[in-house]
Design a protein around this motif. Structure first.
Motif, PDB file in Angstrom:
ATOM      1  N   LEU A  66       0.835  -1.211   0.000  1.00 51.95           N
ATOM      2  CA  LEU A  66       0.000   0.000   0.000  1.00 51.95           C
ATOM      3  C   LEU A  66       0.867   1.257   0.000  1.00 51.95           C
ATOM      4  O   LEU A  66       0.555   2.242  -0.686  1.00 51.95           O
ATOM      5  N   TYR A  67       1.974   1.207   0.745  1.00 57.60           N
ATOM      6  CA  TYR A  67       2.881   2.352   0.751  1.00 57.60           C
ATOM      7  C   TYR A  67       3.525   2.535  -0.625  1.00 57.60           C
ATOM      8  O   TYR A  67       3.626   3.655  -1.132  1.00 57.60           O
ATOM      9  N   ARG A  68       3.961   1.423  -1.256  1.00 58.90           N
ATOM     10  CA  ARG A  68       4.583   1.513  -2.584  1.00 58.90           C
ATOM     11  C   ARG A  68       3.580   2.017  -3.625  1.00 58.90           C
ATOM     12  O   ARG A  68       3.943   2.777  -4.534  1.00 58.90           O
ATOM     13  N   ILE A  69       2.323   1.591  -3.508  1.00 55.70           N
ATOM     14  CA  ILE A  69       1.299   2.071  -4.446  1.00 55.70           C
ATOM     15  C   ILE A  69       1.129   3.584  -4.296  1.00 55.70           C
ATOM     16  O   ILE A  69       1.071   4.322  -5.289  1.00 55.70           O
ATOM     17  N   SER A  70       1.059   4.061  -3.061  1.00 49.51           N
ATOM     18  CA  SER A  70       0.932   5.510  -2.833  1.00 49.51           C
ATOM     19  C   SER A  70       2.146   6.247  -3.372  1.00 49.51           C
ATOM     20  O   SER A  70       2.017   7.303  -4.024  1.00 49.51           O
ATOM     21  N   GLN A  71       3.312   5.692  -3.141  1.00 55.37           N
ATOM     22  CA  GLN A  71       4.547   6.319  -3.612  1.00 55.37           C
ATOM     23  C   GLN A  71       4.569   6.392  -5.140  1.00 55.37           C
ATOM     24  O   GLN A  71       4.911   7.437  -5.724  1.00 55.37           O
ATOM     25  N   GLU A  72       4.167   5.289  -5.786  1.00 58.07           N
ATOM     26  CA  GLU A  72       4.160   5.249  -7.251  1.00 58.07           C
ATOM     27  C   GLU A  72       3.152   6.241  -7.817  1.00 58.07           C
ATOM     28  O   GLU A  72       3.440   6.955  -8.796  1.00 58.07           O
ATOM     29  N   ALA A  73       1.960   6.307  -7.202  1.00 55.07           N
ATOM     30  CA  ALA A  73       0.926   7.214  -7.701  1.00 55.07           C
ATOM     31  C   ALA A  73       1.349   8.677  -7.556  1.00 55.07           C
ATOM     32  O   ALA A  73       1.134   9.493  -8.463  1.00 55.07           O
ATOM     33  N   VAL A  74       1.971   9.027  -6.429  1.00 58.93           N
ATOM     34  CA  VAL A  74       2.416  10.413  -6.226  1.00 58.93           C
ATOM     35  C   VAL A  74       3.551  10.752  -7.188  1.00 58.93           C
ATOM     36  O   VAL A  74       3.589  11.859  -7.753  1.00 58.93           O
ATOM     37  N   ASN A  75       4.473   9.816  -7.402  1.00 62.36           N
ATOM     38  CA  ASN A  75       5.558  10.066  -8.359  1.00 62.36           C
ATOM     39  C   ASN A  75       5.015  10.276  -9.766  1.00 62.36           C
ATOM     40  O   ASN A  75       5.509  11.127 -10.515  1.00 62.36           O
ATOM     41  N   ASN A  76       3.981   9.492 -10.158  1.00 63.83           N
ATOM     42  CA  ASN A  76       3.362   9.692 -11.467  1.00 63.83           C
ATOM     43  C   ASN A  76       2.724  11.071 -11.563  1.00 63.83           C
ATOM     44  O   ASN A  76       2.781  11.730 -12.614  1.00 63.83           O
ATOM     45  N   ALA A  77       2.095  11.526 -10.456  1.00 68.16           N
ATOM     46  CA  ALA A  77       1.464  12.851 -10.464  1.00 68.16           C
ATOM     47  C   ALA A  77       2.515  13.947 -10.635  1.00 68.16           C
ATOM     48  O   ALA A  77       2.265  14.966 -11.278  1.00 68.16           O
ATOM     49  N   ILE A  78       3.710  13.722 -10.061  1.00 58.82           N
ATOM     50  CA  ILE A  78       4.779  14.724 -10.175  1.00 58.82           C
ATOM     51  C   ILE A  78       5.388  14.714 -11.578  1.00 58.82           C
ATOM     52  O   ILE A  78       5.585  15.765 -12.199  1.00 58.82           O
ATOM     53  N   LYS A  79       5.685  13.519 -12.114  1.00 55.72           N
ATOM     54  CA  LYS A  79       6.430  13.405 -13.367  1.00 55.72           C
ATOM     55  C   LYS A  79       5.570  13.640 -14.602  1.00 55.72           C
ATOM     56  O   LYS A  79       6.003  14.311 -15.550  1.00 55.72           O
ATOM     57  N   TYR A  80       4.355  13.054 -14.625  1.00 57.56           N
ATOM     58  CA  TYR A  80       3.582  13.022 -15.861  1.00 57.56           C
ATOM     59  C   TYR A  80       2.310  13.859 -15.814  1.00 57.56           C
ATOM     60  O   TYR A  80       1.930  14.450 -16.817  1.00 57.56           O
ATOM     61  N   ALA A  81       1.646  13.915 -14.653  1.00 59.69           N
ATOM     62  CA  ALA A  81       0.332  14.560 -14.611  1.00 59.69           C
ATOM     63  C   ALA A  81       0.423  16.072 -14.498  1.00 59.69           C
ATOM     64  O   ALA A  81      -0.571  16.767 -14.738  1.00 59.69           O
ATOM     65  N   LYS A  82       1.611  16.603 -14.118  1.00 58.83           N
ATOM     66  CA  LYS A  82       1.777  18.047 -13.901  1.00 58.83           C
ATOM     67  C   LYS A  82       0.730  18.568 -12.907  1.00 58.83           C
ATOM     68  O   LYS A  82       0.126  19.625 -13.108  1.00 58.83           O
TER      69      LYS A  82
END
Length: 605
Positions: free
Chosen positions: A512-528
């Motif tokens: 669950l922690y890794r999923i949250s980490q991955e989702a936040v990183n995607n929001a930073i890198k790709y979602a702007k």
């Protein structure tokens, strides 16, 4: 094998009973020891109070005698008043203590349970006590009534007190010594009982060692040897079964690939135009195992076999119009076996060119259909097996990644982090710098070192936060949101909607922690995105983790059609794999320009 199991079962039950009896004996000895010790402690407290109080009785009797003598000799009013008060107080305490020693007193903490010997000693001094108490009471009463009472009027009582005091003191000495002897006897008895219980405990332990643990160890060793042998036999049988299964599978595959040779089309029956049977071939009768009772009408028989009435009516109309029909049917013979037939219904005309009959021309393709069904089942099992193996390999890879992250995080925190901290302390200990340039350099080095230490701690936290194993997923996600907000331009907030505080299995919390980490990183890198919200909620069945951002979103269906999420390394693929690994469900909602929401539902049971 069964006989061996039956002979071994009583042995295990017998060892279990011995073990239970031994544990109960040890527990009983411990409980009895504690009860005796606690009882002795309480009795010791009572004995010490009794010895102290009985010794005080001697002092009070002497004080009463002394005060009585002083009252007979003192003529100064002030001195006489003080002596009278002292006598009155000593008499009261003396009487209360004498009564408490024999009958007990809760306020003094004395039970009053004396032995027959002590009770006899109290009986011996009782007359002396009464004479002294009566004389002292009369003196106090006379002086309180008339303070100027002449000494001659109380002289007789004073002499009575003086005569009885030596006898009373001697009796109290015997009582004090008897109290002391009885207390020492109790200590000795307790020591003997404790020694006896210790011997019993050691005997029980020796009994367990000889009759429980050693036989259990031998039995377990023998059982382990048998299990190893059974495992070897089982492995051998598994290999043989696997070889047989592979041979059978290959045989079915070969049967399918050879393309089972079908019999030529044969006339099975002749019917009228409306489907009534007129003739049956021997092959048809044998295949369907018809006896004397045979079906009367083809379409009625097929309807009884489960085919739709309207569909059969359409076929009948085709035949009446002179059009042939062909297809496959699946029927059940009278033995209850399935039969697949490839059927041609051919209408025939009479001399007036009218449809007056119908030929049922068929071929039996049961063997081919069964081979295809078995082959499909084998392929389905093979595919399911490969999927499970792939999931198992993915789980092992994820667990290996987590272990490696923990190792790297620990090395960074305990190794590099400690060295950097030591270097920081050394730099801060440098003060003898002469030039302004060197001071500036030293200051810059300290600031740079602080940034490096902070970055090392951040990386270590991102790899594996130590708080995850200590406090659980909720505090870690809260801290994760604060840390990301500090080091980036992204505003990350965490909300625990339902006050979830329970701990989950380690692998569930990690993923669950890794999923949250991955989702936040995607929001930073790709979602702007500029804002991300991490939300946790739960009910009695599921825990829901939701990560939503206000980024630019994407076309989910288009990317899925392109196979963009079907390979490892992609963020959303990793999120789905981790969700599957913990038996969770992953849902992704997104549209271009509308942000993205990732929801993970994990069962709590």
């Amino acid at each position: 094998m069964d006989n061996q199991t039956l002979t071994e079962k009583p042995t295990f039950e017998k060892l279990g009973r011995y073990y239970l009896i031994a544990l109960c004996a040890i527990a009983a000895s411990i409980i009895i020891s504690q009860v005796l010790i606690q009882k002795f402690i309480r009795e010791q407290e009572n004995d010490s109070l009794v010895v102290n109080l009985s010794g005080r009785q001697r002092m009070l009797s002497q004080k009463i005698s002394k005060s009585a003598l002083l009252l007979g000799e003192t003529s100064v009013p002030t001195d006489k008043t003080a002596v009278l008060e002292e006598l009155e107080l000593a008499l009261k305490e003396w009487q209360e203590a004498h009564r408490a020693l024999q009958t007990g007193d809760d306020s003094l903490g004395i039970t009053g349970k004396n032995s027959e010997k002590i009770a006899s000693l109290f009986t011996q001094i009782e007359p002396n006590y009464r004479v002294m108490a009566s004389a002292a009471s009369r003196i106090v009463g006379a002086l309180n009534q008339d303070f100027q009472t002449p000494t001659e009027d109380i002289q007789k009582d004073i002499e009575s007190i003086i005569r009885q005091e030596p006898v009373f003191l001697e009796g109290m000495d015997r009582i004090v010594f008897q109290y002391d002897r009885e207390a020492k006897t109790k200590v000795t008895n307790l020591g003997n009982i404790s020694l006896f219980l210790m011997v019993i405990s050691l005997g029980v332990i020796l009994f367990e060692l000889l009759f429980v643990f050693i036989p259990s160890a031998k039995t377990i060793r023998q059982t382990f040897v048998k299990l190893v042998q059974s495992q070897k036999k089982s492995n051998k049988m598994t290999l043989e079964l696997s070889a047989l299964y592979s041979s059978l599978e290959q045989a079915y595959q070969d049967l399918l690939e050879v393309d089972v040779t079908l019999d030529d089309f044969t006339l099975y029956a002749k019917c009228s135009a409306d489907g009534s049977f007129e003739q049956f071939s021997d092959q048809f009768v044998s295949l369907m195992e018809f006896e004397e009772e045979r079906p009367e009408n083809l379409f009625q028989w097929l309807q009884e076999q489960g085919y739709d009435r309207n569909h059969l009516q359409n076929i009948r109309e085709m035949i009446r119009n002179g059009h042939p029909w062909n297809g496959e049917i699946k029927v059940v013979n009278l033995a209850g076996d399935f039969v697949w037939l490839k059927v041609n219904l051919i209408p025939t005309q009479n001399e007036l060119e009218r449809i007056d009959s119908m030929l049922l021309i068929c071929t039996d393709e049961t063997e081919k259909k069964e081979a295809e069904a078995i082959s499909q089942e084998i392929n389905r099992e093979r595919i399911e097996k490969k999927v499970k193996e792939q999931q198992y390999r993915s789980a092992l890879i994820m667990e290996g990644q987590e272990e490696e992250r923990k190792r790297i995080s620990r090395d960074m925190h305990d190794g590099i982090g400690q060295l950097l901290s030591a270097m920081k302390f050394n730099l801060e200990g440098i003060h003898s710098v002469d030039t302004a340039f060197e001071k500036e350099k030293l200051k810059t080095s300290k600031e740079l070192l602080k940034d490096v230490i902070r970055e090392v701690r951040r990386i270590s936290f991102n790899l594996t936060p130590s708080a995850l194993s200590d406090y659980g997923i909720v505090p870690v996600l809260n801290k994760f949101a604060r840390e990301i907000s500090k080091i980036s331009d992204l505003e990350v907030t965490f909300e625990n909607k339902t006050g979830f505080l329970s701990r989950l299995e380690g692998k569930v919390e990690n993923n669950l922690y890794r999923i949250s980490q991955e989702a936040v990183n995607n929001a930073i890198k790709y979602a702007k995105a500029t804002k991300v919200t991490i939300t946790i909620s739960h009910n009695s069945q599921f825990l829901n983790l939701e990560i939503s951002d206000n980024g630019q979103g994407f076309d989910l269906q288009k990317l899925e059609a392109q196979g963009h999420f079907g390979t490892s390394g992609h963020g959303l693929f990793n999120i789905r794999e981790r969700a599957n690994f913990i038996n969770g469900q992953c849902e992704i909602e997104t549209e271009k320009g509308q942000g993205t929401t990732i929801s993970i539902n994990v069962p709590l049971d």
